[in-house]
Design an enzyme around this catalytic site. Structure first.
Site, PDB file in Angstrom:
ATOM      1  CG  ASP A   1      52.187  51.842 -46.838  1.00 31.86           C
ATOM      2  OD1 ASP A   1      51.390  52.566 -47.357  1.00 31.86           O
ATOM      3  OD2 ASP A   1      51.943  51.186 -45.750  1.00 31.86           O
TER       4      ASP A   1
ATOM      5  CE  LYS B   1      50.320  49.526 -49.199  1.00 31.07           C
ATOM      6  NZ  LYS B   1      49.957  50.919 -49.348  1.00 31.07           N
TER       7      LYS B   1
END
Ligand code: NDP
Ligand code: 2IT
Length: 448
Positions: free
Chosen positions: A166, A126
């Protein structure tokens, strides 16, 4: 709790005291794995849990940029490359002022198991920045993205690490990031997913997380001979995941009565039909406005500033939190249970607090945890990577069919593993165990 698991959890807590979201995610996984660790000492012998809770690599960098007016800014950039046992690092980028190492470590850690559940070859990662795109012009977003990629390009690549979107990173940002990568590396390759269709994207990727979550909920409901048709649903958020959640629920005959953003929530007792959803999409994706404008257009709906959606509707059968972590707490869970909620399926990452999860499970509310329920997004990213490697594009039906099959398979894995370890119907345990085993066994195969 298994003694080995308890020891590692205590160590994680001691070494990451201020990283509350990361500790929350690790605690849940280690608790679920207790019976697995009891039965198989190989995991302890190979120090698998110790190795899983520390990212393989963390990159933190400065992102300096100059805005349209000539003012200089500096943001923080991150990429947490957590685990590469089963494939190249894979996971989204989040641009939001709240971004810090705890949040990106929790997201990267969850991503390891989520990606494993998809059955596709992807490791966990991430990244992101504390950059706030709200109220920033397209050209300034472009300048920021170019500076971000000016450093990130050296750490990513189609066989090494493939970022995606995201919160705060959608097709606009992916375009600017890709353009800068291509310019520096001189290669048009599948380094990012979530690309637009005409330059390497996959059909259904924009819809995949929301659609996938509803497909997952459909599978959960089947276990009690229930369907989505005729049910009233509460959805939070109004971004990518929330929008396509509403779309699919409408298609399957349900009625969504709430949406929200970071400033408040709306309740529309008549339901957010496809026409109203079109308005929300234009409002959020094109004008980048606030959800409160919904009630100016649809006057029978009500806006509640600073509110979350969970306590607004007198009757709710289904809840699909689709905004952010810890947005649904114990009080919200009690209210939903009292309103008749039978199933919760998480579109956002870790939106329910541990207290809320406990409330749902002890009240027999079916609960689909995020790492299983929202895996359709990254699964379709995996399909985008395959299409890029083969230099072909599958049809909409082909990708959607694969997505439906993947979500059904994830559901089956959760059910099977939970039952095998004496916790039938516990999707939290099932998802953690199924996701863990594949990664842990790959780590053992590959040596230390
Ligand atoms: P978007 O940026 O498109 O939308 C995010 C939505 O959540 C917006 O409505 C935003 O409101 C709201 N929101 C963000 N932060 C907060 C906050 N602190 N409190 C309340 N509301 C907030 O992001 P996505 O729809 O892509 O992501 C939503 C969730 O889904 C995230 O948890 C993400 O990690 C998860 N997810 C996303 C996937 C994807 O493919 N995009 C895949 C799997 C999970 P506002 O407009 O005011 O900012
Ligand atoms: O949380 C997630 O799974 C995502 N944001 C999507 C990641 C991806 O690589 O598509």
């Amino acid at each position: 709790m298994n003694e080995y698991g308890r020891r590692i959890l205590e160590d994680v807590i001691a070494k990451n005291r201020d990283q509350l979201e990361f500790i929350q995610a690790v605690r849940e996984v280690i608790e679920s794995l207790s019976p697995v660790l009891d039965r198989n000492s190989l995991y302890e012998q190979n120090a698998i849990i110790e190795r899983l809770v520390v990212p393989e690599r963390i990159i933190i960098f400065q992102v300096p940029w100059v805005d349209q007016a000539g003012k200089a800014h500096v943001n923080k950039g991150y990429r947490v490359q957590f685990n590469s046992a089963i494939g190249p690092y894979k996971g989204g980028l989040r641009f939001h002022p709240s971004v810090n190492l705890s949040i990106l470590k929790f997201l990267g850690f969850e991503q390891i198991f989520k990606n494993s559940l998809t059955t596709l070859p992807m490791g966990g990662a991430k990244g992101g920045s504390n950059f706030d795109p709200k109220g920033v012009s397209d050209m300034d977003v472009m300048r920021f993205c170019q500076s971000f990629m000016r450093e990130l390009y050296r750490h990513v690549g189609p066989d090494c690490d493939v970022p995606a979107g995201d919160i705060g990173v959608g097709s606009r940002e992916i375009g600017y990031l890709f353009g800068q990568y291509k310019r520096i590396v001189n290669a048009h390759e599948g380094v990012l997913t979530g690309k637009n269709m005409n330059w390497g994207g996959s059909l259904i990727r924009p819809q995949a997380t929301g659609f996938g979550n509803v497909y997952f909920m459909r599978e959960i409901l089947k276990t009690r001979n229930e369907t989505i048709e005729g049910k009233i649903a509460a959805v939070s958020g109004s971004g990518n995941v929330a929008q396509y959640t509403v779309k699919k629920i409408n298609e399957l005959g349900g009625k969504v009565v709430t949406l929200s953003d970071s400033q408040g929530a709306i309740y529309d007792a008549d339901g957010i039909d496809d026409e109203k959803l079109e308005f929300v999409m234009e409002l959020k994706n094109v004008r980048r406005g606030r959800i409160k404008e919904y009630v100016e257009k649809f006057t029978s709906a009500k806006y509640y500033p600073d509110a979350k959606p969970w306590m607004l509707a007198p009757v709710v059968h289904l809840a699909l939190p689709s905004a952010t972590q810890n947005e649904l707490d114990l009080e919200d869970a009690k209210a939903l249970t009292a309103a008749g909620c039978i199933c919760v399926s998480e579109g956002a990452n870790m939106p329910s607090t541990p207290g809320a999860v406990e409330c749902f499970t002890s009240n027999n509310v079916l609960f689909g945890p995020s790492k299983a329920a929202n895996a359709g997004g990254v699964a379709t990213s995996g399909l985008e990577m395959s299409q890029n490697s083969m230099r072909i594009s599958w049809t909409l039906e082909e990708v959607d069919n694969r997505l439906q099959q993947i979500m059904a398979r994830i559901h089956h894995s959760c059910i099977t593993e939970a039952a095998a370890y004496g916790m039938p119907g516990n999707y939290v345990a099932g998802a953690n165990i199924a996701g863990f085993k594949k990664v842990a066994d790959a780590m053992i195969d590959q040596g230390i």
